[in-house]
Design an enzyme around this catalytic site. Structure first.
Site, PDB file in Angstrom:
ATOM      1  N   GLU A  21       0.857  -1.194   0.000  1.00  0.00           N
ATOM      2  CA  GLU A  21       0.000   0.000   0.000  1.00  0.00           C
ATOM      3  C   GLU A  21       0.890   1.239   0.000  1.00  0.00           C
ATOM      4  O   GLU A  21       2.100   1.139   0.274  1.00  0.00           O
ATOM      5  CB  GLU A  21      -0.915  -0.002   1.222  1.00  0.00           C
ATOM      6  CG  GLU A  21      -1.896  -1.158   1.252  1.00  0.00           C
ATOM      7  CD  GLU A  21      -2.845  -1.115   2.429  1.00  0.00           C
ATOM      8  OE1 GLU A  21      -3.663  -2.033   2.558  1.00  0.00           O
ATOM      9  OE2 GLU A  21      -2.781  -0.143   3.237  1.00  0.00           O
ATOM     10  N   GLY A  52       4.598  -0.866   2.946  1.00  0.00           N
ATOM     11  CA  GLY A  52       5.403  -1.635   2.008  1.00  0.00           C
ATOM     12  C   GLY A  52       6.005  -2.822   2.733  1.00  0.00           C
ATOM     13  O   GLY A  52       5.383  -3.881   2.846  1.00  0.00           O
ATOM     14  N   GLU A  72       9.649  -7.356  -3.834  1.00  0.00           N
ATOM     15  CA  GLU A  72       9.611  -8.624  -3.093  1.00  0.00           C
ATOM     16  C   GLU A  72      10.410  -8.527  -1.796  1.00  0.00           C
ATOM     17  O   GLU A  72      11.008  -9.498  -1.332  1.00  0.00           O
ATOM     18  CB  GLU A  72      10.152  -9.776  -3.952  1.00  0.00           C
ATOM     19  CG  GLU A  72       9.346 -10.072  -5.201  1.00  0.00           C
ATOM     20  CD  GLU A  72       8.045 -10.783  -4.919  1.00  0.00           C
ATOM     21  OE1 GLU A  72       7.728 -11.031  -3.734  1.00  0.00           O
ATOM     22  OE2 GLU A  72       7.322 -11.074  -5.892  1.00  0.00           O
TER      23      GLU A  72
END
Length: 384
Positions: free
Chosen positions: A133, A137, A368
């Site tokens: 968001e 994060g 990621e």
């Protein structure tokens, strides 16, 4: 140079051969033009994903009983690496798509698997993974997107940021808050793309990976049937972290493929470019640089394969996934930067893909889970 591979089965080798054929015929001829065009018109390689889906390359690590190919992660990740060596944006998309199906295959009920996985794993659908968001994060427990139960539905309201495939996906694997109990208050829902109230922001203008469309996803009281809740309420954090371990390996493999392409380009140029009457690669300064690049690529490949083999054996691999993501993405940044150096002024132009490789490598150290987060994860494991 074709990467030397020791595949665990003949079927695995056949998949590598198939992937290399598709890369040669469908990906490499298109990548340069497609990436330049997408930087301007925000086009998306839908047809390319369709080709990969029809070849079965979007469903490799998922169980055969659910429509997947039942391949070990050791095989799947090497396929991702091969795709990345041809087209990084597409390889990232393959990893993201696998990430979106992971919660259903791993935590979904038999009924959910039967209903959702045929589309997810056949190549007919492409997914998006809605976790980050604007203000959440790395700290996903602070997310504010909320899913409120209303009868046999959930009503989802909030915003997600940095979402690959946004606006092009057929479903959105979404994490939202179902209670105020911190990280224990998160849940996972699969939201169909045609849900009313679902909308998207303007595509982000990124440094690289132009064919990997990234946007905000807005949920304006989106109604989702309760049978699309994966696992139970409050299980979202566990699902997200488990999926991210697998997803980090996908990014590690993709980063390795990108680094391999940069190394191949630099080595080829060093053999052809002549100065002072001989190829520049014959000078020790450059040959040592190429040797270090080769060592970095080989090390990156070894770390992700080690983690994959642990995963395939059913053993814990969270630390090893973080190590692989850290090592491979740092290697990609170093090797692509060095490739530009080997090409000299030519590497700084768009006449060669070295500059694109360098731009694409940077984000691998960020998404990621940033590499600072990977170091935090690794440190915690070491100190346990």
């Amino acid at each position: 140079m074709v990467a030397t591979r020791l595949m665990p089965t003949e079927e695995g080798q056949d998949l590598i051969d198939l992937t290399r054929e598709i890369c040669a015929k469908e990906l490499r001829p298109k990548v340069d033009e497609a990436e330049r065009a997408a930087a301007v018109d925000e086009s998306f390689p839908t047809e390319t994903f369709r080709v990969l889906g029809e070849a079965g390359l979007l469903s490799l690590p998922h169980p055969e009983e659910h429509g997947g190919y039942g391949q070990p992660y050791e095989v799947y990740l090497q396929v991702v690496e091969e795709i990345a060596s041809a087209w990084m944006s597409v390889a990232v998309g393959v990893s993201v798509h696998s990430l979106t199906a992971f919660p259903v295959t791993t935590f979904g009920s038999a009924e959910q698997r039967a209903a959702l996985l045929p589309g997810m794993l056949s190549g007919a659908q492409l997914g998006a993974y809605c976790l980050s968001e604007p203000l959440a994060g790395s700290d996903i427990a602070s997310m504010t997107t909320r899913a409120t139960r209303d009868g046999d539905q959930y009503v989802v309201k909030g915003r997600k940021a940095w979402i690959s495939h946004a606006g092009h996906a057929d479903y959105y694997t979404t994490f939202a808050r179902t209670s105020d109990d911190g990280g224990r208050g998160l849940s996972c829902l699969v939201v169909p793309a045609d849900a009313e109230g679902l909308s998207f922001g303007t595509p982000e203008k990124k440094m690289g990976l132009h064919c990997d469309t990234v946007r905000e996803v807005m949920f304006d009281e989106v109604r989702v049937d309760a049978d699309r809740l994966i696992g139970s309420e409050g299980q979202g954090m566990a699902i997200a972290l488990s999926a991210l371990d697998a997803g980090r390996l996908g990014i590690a493999a993709a980063s390795t493929g990108l680094a391999q392409s940069a190394l191949d380009l630099a080595a080829g140029y060093a053999k052809e470019r002549k100065q002072f009457g001989r190829a520049i690669g014959e000078f020790q300064g450059l040959s040592f640089l190429l040797a270090d690049m080769e060592a970095a690529v080989t090390s990156a490949r070894a770390t992700y394969l080690h983690a994959a083999r642990l995963k395939d054996a059913g053993r814990p691999y969270s630390k090893e996934a973080a190590v692989a993501k850290l090592v491979a993405t740092d290697a990609a940044m170093k090797v692509t930067t060095d490739a530009v150096q080997v090409l000299g002024g030519a590497g700084y132009t768009q006449d060669f893909p070295a500059e694109r490789f360098m731009r694409e490598a940077k984000v691998t150290q960020i998404f990621e889970g940033t590499n600072q987060i990977q170091r935090l994860v690794i440190g915690r494991h070491v100190l346990r």
